[in-house]
Design a protein around this motif. Sequence first.
Motif, PDB file in Angstrom:
ATOM      1  N   ARG A   6       0.902  -1.344   0.097  1.00 46.41           N
ATOM      2  CA  ARG A   6      -0.042   0.088  -0.201  1.00 46.41           C
ATOM      3  C   ARG A   6       0.737   1.256   0.058  1.00 46.41           C
ATOM      4  O   ARG A   6       2.101   1.171   0.488  1.00 46.41           O
ATOM      5  CB  ARG A   6      -0.919   0.020   1.322  1.00 46.41           C
ATOM      6  CG  ARG A   6      -1.992  -0.890   1.230  1.00 46.41           C
ATOM      7  CD  ARG A   6      -2.945  -0.854   2.313  1.00 46.41           C
ATOM      8  NE  ARG A   6      -4.069  -1.973   2.142  1.00 46.41           N
ATOM      9  CZ  ARG A   6      -4.695  -2.115   3.251  1.00 46.41           C
ATOM     10  NH1 ARG A   6      -4.689  -1.583   4.445  1.00 46.41           N
ATOM     11  NH2 ARG A   6      -5.790  -3.160   3.005  1.00 46.41           N
ATOM     12  N   THR A   7       0.358   2.332  -0.437  1.00 47.71           N
ATOM     13  CA  THR A   7       1.326   3.630  -0.534  1.00 47.71           C
ATOM     14  C   THR A   7       0.920   4.643   0.353  1.00 47.71           C
ATOM     15  O   THR A   7      -0.455   4.695   0.835  1.00 47.71           O
ATOM     16  CB  THR A   7       1.201   4.150  -2.080  1.00 47.71           C
ATOM     17  OG1 THR A   7      -0.234   4.255  -2.162  1.00 47.71           O
ATOM     18  CG2 THR A   7       1.708   3.005  -3.102  1.00 47.71           C
ATOM     19  N   ARG A   8       1.518   5.437   0.489  1.00 43.78           N
ATOM     20  CA  ARG A   8       1.365   6.527   1.392  1.00 43.78           C
ATOM     21  C   ARG A   8       1.592   7.892   0.622  1.00 43.78           C
ATOM     22  O   ARG A   8       2.559   7.860  -0.294  1.00 43.78           O
ATOM     23  CB  ARG A   8       2.011   6.750   2.538  1.00 43.78           C
ATOM     24  CG  ARG A   8       1.760   5.624   3.776  1.00 43.78           C
ATOM     25  CD  ARG A   8       2.374   6.065   5.329  1.00 43.78           C
ATOM     26  NE  ARG A   8       1.665   5.358   6.384  1.00 43.78           N
ATOM     27  CZ  ARG A   8       1.837   5.439   7.446  1.00 43.78           C
ATOM     28  NH1 ARG A   8       3.062   6.328   7.944  1.00 43.78           N
ATOM     29  NH2 ARG A   8       1.421   4.706   8.497  1.00 43.78           N
ATOM     30  N   HIS A  10       2.746  11.628  -0.478  1.00 42.93           N
ATOM     31  CA  HIS A  10       3.238  12.594   0.199  1.00 42.93           C
ATOM     32  C   HIS A  10       2.619  13.855  -0.387  1.00 42.93           C
ATOM     33  O   HIS A  10       2.925  14.166  -1.447  1.00 42.93           O
ATOM     34  CB  HIS A  10       4.623  12.617   0.040  1.00 42.93           C
ATOM     35  CG  HIS A  10       5.347  13.813   0.619  1.00 42.93           C
ATOM     36  ND1 HIS A  10       6.310  14.616  -0.039  1.00 42.93           N
ATOM     37  CD2 HIS A  10       5.639  14.380   1.832  1.00 42.93           C
ATOM     38  CE1 HIS A  10       6.817  15.641   0.847  1.00 42.93           C
ATOM     39  NE2 HIS A  10       6.193  15.301   2.027  1.00 42.93           N
ATOM     40  N   GLU A  16       3.823   9.049  -4.295  1.00 43.66           N
ATOM     41  CA  GLU A  16       3.201   7.798  -3.609  1.00 43.66           C
ATOM     42  C   GLU A  16       4.263   6.804  -3.415  1.00 43.66           C
ATOM     43  O   GLU A  16       4.527   6.109  -4.189  1.00 43.66           O
ATOM     44  CB  GLU A  16       1.898   7.219  -4.384  1.00 43.66           C
ATOM     45  CG  GLU A  16       0.886   8.379  -4.292  1.00 43.66           C
ATOM     46  CD  GLU A  16      -0.619   7.632  -4.814  1.00 43.66           C
ATOM     47  OE1 GLU A  16      -0.811   6.350  -4.533  1.00 43.66           O
ATOM     48  OE2 GLU A  16      -1.400   8.385  -5.520  1.00 43.66           O
ATOM     49  N   ARG A  19       4.842   1.533   1.406  1.00 43.20           N
ATOM     50  CA  ARG A  19       5.060   1.648   2.597  1.00 43.20           C
ATOM     51  C   ARG A  19       6.355   0.891   2.975  1.00 43.20           C
ATOM     52  O   ARG A  19       7.144   1.228   3.612  1.00 43.20           O
ATOM     53  CB  ARG A  19       4.124   1.037   3.403  1.00 43.20           C
ATOM     54  CG  ARG A  19       2.724   1.853   3.426  1.00 43.20           C
ATOM     55  CD  ARG A  19       1.679   0.951   4.233  1.00 43.20           C
ATOM     56  NE  ARG A  19       0.468   1.958   4.282  1.00 43.20           N
ATOM     57  CZ  ARG A  19      -0.707   1.403   5.092  1.00 43.20           C
ATOM     58  NH1 ARG A  19      -0.750   0.169   5.211  1.00 43.20           N
ATOM     59  NH2 ARG A  19      -1.642   2.306   5.232  1.00 43.20           N
ATOM     60  N   LEU A 286       6.419   2.998  11.065  1.00 45.95           N
ATOM     61  CA  LEU A 286       5.019   3.264  10.390  1.00 45.95           C
ATOM     62  C   LEU A 286       3.997   4.168  11.535  1.00 45.95           C
ATOM     63  O   LEU A 286       3.076   4.619  11.022  1.00 45.95           O
ATOM     64  CB  LEU A 286       4.716   2.466   9.537  1.00 45.95           C
ATOM     65  CG  LEU A 286       5.225   2.341   8.103  1.00 45.95           C
ATOM     66  CD1 LEU A 286       4.818   1.199   7.448  1.00 45.95           C
ATOM     67  CD2 LEU A 286       4.867   3.821   7.360  1.00 45.95           C
ATOM     68  N   PRO A 289       2.897   9.608  12.287  1.00 49.42           N
ATOM     69  CA  PRO A 289       2.367   9.881  11.056  1.00 49.42           C
ATOM     70  C   PRO A 289       3.086  10.532  10.056  1.00 49.42           C
ATOM     71  O   PRO A 289       2.857  10.928   8.826  1.00 49.42           O
ATOM     72  CB  PRO A 289       1.381  10.989  11.454  1.00 49.42           C
ATOM     73  CG  PRO A 289       1.845  11.328  12.894  1.00 49.42           C
ATOM     74  CD  PRO A 289       2.612  10.266  13.338  1.00 49.42           C
ATOM     75  N   VAL A 292       6.609   7.993   5.681  1.00 49.43           N
ATOM     76  CA  VAL A 292       5.875   7.755   4.714  1.00 49.43           C
ATOM     77  C   VAL A 292       6.379   6.380   4.108  1.00 49.43           C
ATOM     78  O   VAL A 292       5.736   5.830   3.391  1.00 49.43           O
ATOM     79  CB  VAL A 292       5.960   8.828   3.569  1.00 49.43           C
ATOM     80  CG1 VAL A 292       5.315  10.273   3.898  1.00 49.43           C
ATOM     81  CG2 VAL A 292       7.446   9.177   2.946  1.00 49.43           C
ATOM     82  N   SER A 293       7.428   5.803   4.423  1.00 44.45           N
ATOM     83  CA  SER A 293       7.957   4.817   3.972  1.00 44.45           C
ATOM     84  C   SER A 293       9.178   4.336   4.799  1.00 44.45           C
ATOM     85  O   SER A 293       9.608   4.914   5.424  1.00 44.45           O
ATOM     86  CB  SER A 293       8.601   4.823   2.537  1.00 44.45           C
ATOM     87  OG  SER A 293       8.710   3.587   1.870  1.00 44.45           O
TER      88      SER A 293
END
Length: 340
Positions: A6-8, A10, A16, A19, A286, A289, A292-293
């Motif tokens: 899954r991506t976070r 920015h 993106e 993770r 992670l 908050p 991001v990775s």
Amino acid sequence: MIKATRTRLHGKTGLELTRLGLGTAPLGGLFAPVSEGEARATLEAAWQAGLRYFDTAPQYGNGVAEQRTGAFLQDKPRTDFVLSTKVGRLLRPGPLHKSQLDPQGEPFFKGVPQLAQVYDYSYRGTMVSLEESLQRLGLSRVDILYIHDPDADNRTVSEVMQGAYRALVELRQQEVVRAIGAGMNHTDWLLEFARAGDFDLLLVAGRYTLLEQGALCELLPLCLQKGIGVVAGGVYNSGLLARPAPGATYNYTAAPPELIMRAQALQKVCQRHGVPLKAAAIQFPLGHPAVVSVLTGARSGQELEENLQMFETPLPASLWEDLIAEGLLGQDVPIPVQEA
């Protein structure tokens, strides 16, 4: 379970990042040689698993990691992955810099050309570094460009800001790169950079881990405030959290006894809950908050598979509660939230 692929997002850059990302220092022969075939198989395993953030640097294998990473990614759709490399070290013929040698005087990177790493954080040196990285990668651009370990060669923050940072800002303005940052394992330097400049991302190596949270007090809150994404590297603290026993390494040298004891105490709590210490270590960052990775290296498909398994191992909330109760984590440390 936290899903690695899954991506976070920015928000500041629109990038993106998965993770879990793949760091390529081992593919450049860090500590032991890695063949071309082994390196490609590892990159292929990462791609097949769904990882889409790849990090490299001229330092890794004296350019070999960039060459291998670029050769693999050249036939992939350019919009399907995020790639970062670094500036600050030019590769030239000559005697090795002391930072390239372990305490026994042997090169850290094995089975690769033994080129000298010349530290250069000037404006021109930064531009040359990116140009040479793109040649080794065989790509027209990278997404993220980090200033690499500027604390390692007696520079000052002011010098780096006037040289390398000025070049990075220009490259971002010209849309040559999408994001700029700095990466190192000294929180105080990263904090100064975060205060002084307009960075998009910071690569925090080994300073926000299950073992130590030096970045938690000032750096991570400032990153949240300024919209700076954090990539957490060195989550096993150079191996201490992977194998907490005498002879383990920390910051690439022998781990001191007090840190081995702390890592062993962490391991005992994990064992009580029936989970591997490595799973808690790789998932821990992670929880914050700003992160991001998480970036981990692998030298084989087997190591990559283990990282994926550790990343996606379900961890009970009671594990974190017990770590806090035993004083191994602070009361204010944000913990990862498991997902359905």
